[in-house]
Design a protein around this motif. Structure first.
Motif, PDB file in Angstrom:
ATOM      1  N   LEU A 168       5.689   2.891  -4.453  1.00 49.71           N
ATOM      2  CA  LEU A 168       4.586   3.847  -4.282  1.00 49.71           C
ATOM      3  C   LEU A 168       4.587   4.390  -2.857  1.00 49.71           C
ATOM      4  O   LEU A 168       4.390   5.586  -2.638  1.00 49.71           O
ATOM      5  CB  LEU A 168       3.248   3.174  -4.598  1.00 49.71           C
ATOM      6  CG  LEU A 168       2.960   2.910  -6.083  1.00 49.71           C
ATOM      7  CD1 LEU A 168       1.770   1.989  -6.227  1.00 49.71           C
ATOM      8  CD2 LEU A 168       2.718   4.203  -6.837  1.00 49.71           C
ATOM      9  N   LEU A 169       4.836   3.510  -1.899  1.00 49.31           N
ATOM     10  CA  LEU A 169       4.888   3.923  -0.487  1.00 49.31           C
ATOM     11  C   LEU A 169       5.961   4.982  -0.282  1.00 49.31           C
ATOM     12  O   LEU A 169       5.751   5.981   0.397  1.00 49.31           O
ATOM     13  CB  LEU A 169       5.188   2.717   0.408  1.00 49.31           C
ATOM     14  CG  LEU A 169       4.017   1.967   1.019  1.00 49.31           C
ATOM     15  CD1 LEU A 169       4.533   0.924   2.002  1.00 49.31           C
ATOM     16  CD2 LEU A 169       3.045   2.915   1.728  1.00 49.31           C
ATOM     17  N   LYS A 170       7.124   4.745  -0.895  1.00 57.53           N
ATOM     18  CA  LYS A 170       8.253   5.674  -0.799  1.00 57.53           C
ATOM     19  C   LYS A 170       7.898   7.045  -1.351  1.00 57.53           C
ATOM     20  O   LYS A 170       8.426   8.058  -0.919  1.00 57.53           O
ATOM     21  CB  LYS A 170       9.466   5.123  -1.567  1.00 57.53           C
ATOM     22  CG  LYS A 170      10.501   4.474  -0.665  1.00 57.53           C
ATOM     23  CD  LYS A 170      11.798   4.278  -1.438  1.00 57.53           C
ATOM     24  CE  LYS A 170      12.638   3.175  -0.795  1.00 57.53           C
ATOM     25  NZ  LYS A 170      13.631   2.648  -1.754  1.00 57.53           N
ATOM     26  N   LYS A 171       7.033   7.057  -2.370  1.00 61.59           N
ATOM     27  CA  LYS A 171       6.617   8.312  -2.992  1.00 61.59           C
ATOM     28  C   LYS A 171       5.402   8.891  -2.294  1.00 61.59           C
ATOM     29  O   LYS A 171       4.754   9.788  -2.824  1.00 61.59           O
ATOM     30  CB  LYS A 171       6.257   8.075  -4.468  1.00 61.59           C
ATOM     31  CG  LYS A 171       7.441   7.800  -5.357  1.00 61.59           C
ATOM     32  CD  LYS A 171       6.919   7.375  -6.728  1.00 61.59           C
ATOM     33  CE  LYS A 171       8.020   7.302  -7.761  1.00 61.59           C
ATOM     34  NZ  LYS A 171       8.126   8.540  -8.537  1.00 61.59           N
ATOM     35  N   ASN A 172       5.089   8.336  -1.116  1.00 66.18           N
ATOM     36  CA  ASN A 172       3.916   8.773  -0.366  1.00 66.18           C
ATOM     37  C   ASN A 172       2.608   8.582  -1.121  1.00 66.18           C
ATOM     38  O   ASN A 172       1.706   9.416  -1.055  1.00 66.18           O
ATOM     39  CB  ASN A 172       4.049  10.233   0.062  1.00 66.18           C
ATOM     40  CG  ASN A 172       4.934  10.355   1.288  1.00 66.18           C
ATOM     41  OD1 ASN A 172       4.805   9.577   2.225  1.00 66.18           O
ATOM     42  ND2 ASN A 172       5.834  11.319   1.262  1.00 66.18           N
TER      43      ASN A 172
END
Ligand code: ZN
Ligand code: ZN
Ligand code: ZN
Length: 137
Positions: free
Chosen positions: A30-34
């Motif tokens: 989720l972090l990677k997908k902002n």
């Protein structure tokens, strides 16, 4: 466009179709997908999905208490877990399934459920290990 935490987490689970993901892995993806969501939200949503029967939770390593989640396809399968990298494979073996029914029957049980988890080292971890050894020689 607003993405709800539930939808975002469901998307991650759908992308990993047939894969088992931990809450931490979902958080990182989720972090990677902002889409930064607090860990507590990830756990809460996964808990809701679990009680709604959308996901299945497996706890393979009671000692490390790492749960992994997968979309509930309602099809029985057993698991093979790599003790080095934690990767999980599915399998169904007709003979094993039959054997278990026979064992239960012989013990006077009517089998309602079972889980079979096998542990070992996966081929990519074996390869990494072999490469390391050849370097140190
Ligand atoms: Zn089975
Ligand atoms: Zn491995
Ligand atoms: Zn599974």
């Amino acid at each position: 466009m607003e993405t709800t935490p539930r939808l975002a987490i469901l998307k991650i689970l759908e992308l990993g179709k047939g894969k088992h993901v931990s809450a931490e892995a979902i958080y990182r993806r989720l972090l990677k997908k902002n889409i930064p969501l607090p860990m507590s939200t990830v756990y809460r949503v996964l808990g809701q999905f679990e009680s709604a029967g959308i996901v299945q939770r497996h706890i393979f390593d009671a000692e490390r208490s790492a749960s992994v989640f997968e979309l509930n396809n309602k099809v029985h399968h057993d698991h093979m877990i790599c003790i080095t990298c934690g990767s999980v494979s599915h399998f169904v073996d007709k003979k094993i399934e039959e054997r278990q029914l026979t064992i239960a029957k012989n013990l006077g049980f009517e089998l309602t459920d079972h889980s079979l988890n096998m542990y070992g080292v996966c081929c990519s971890c074996v390869a990494i290990d072999a490469a390391r050894e050849s370097v140190s020689e």
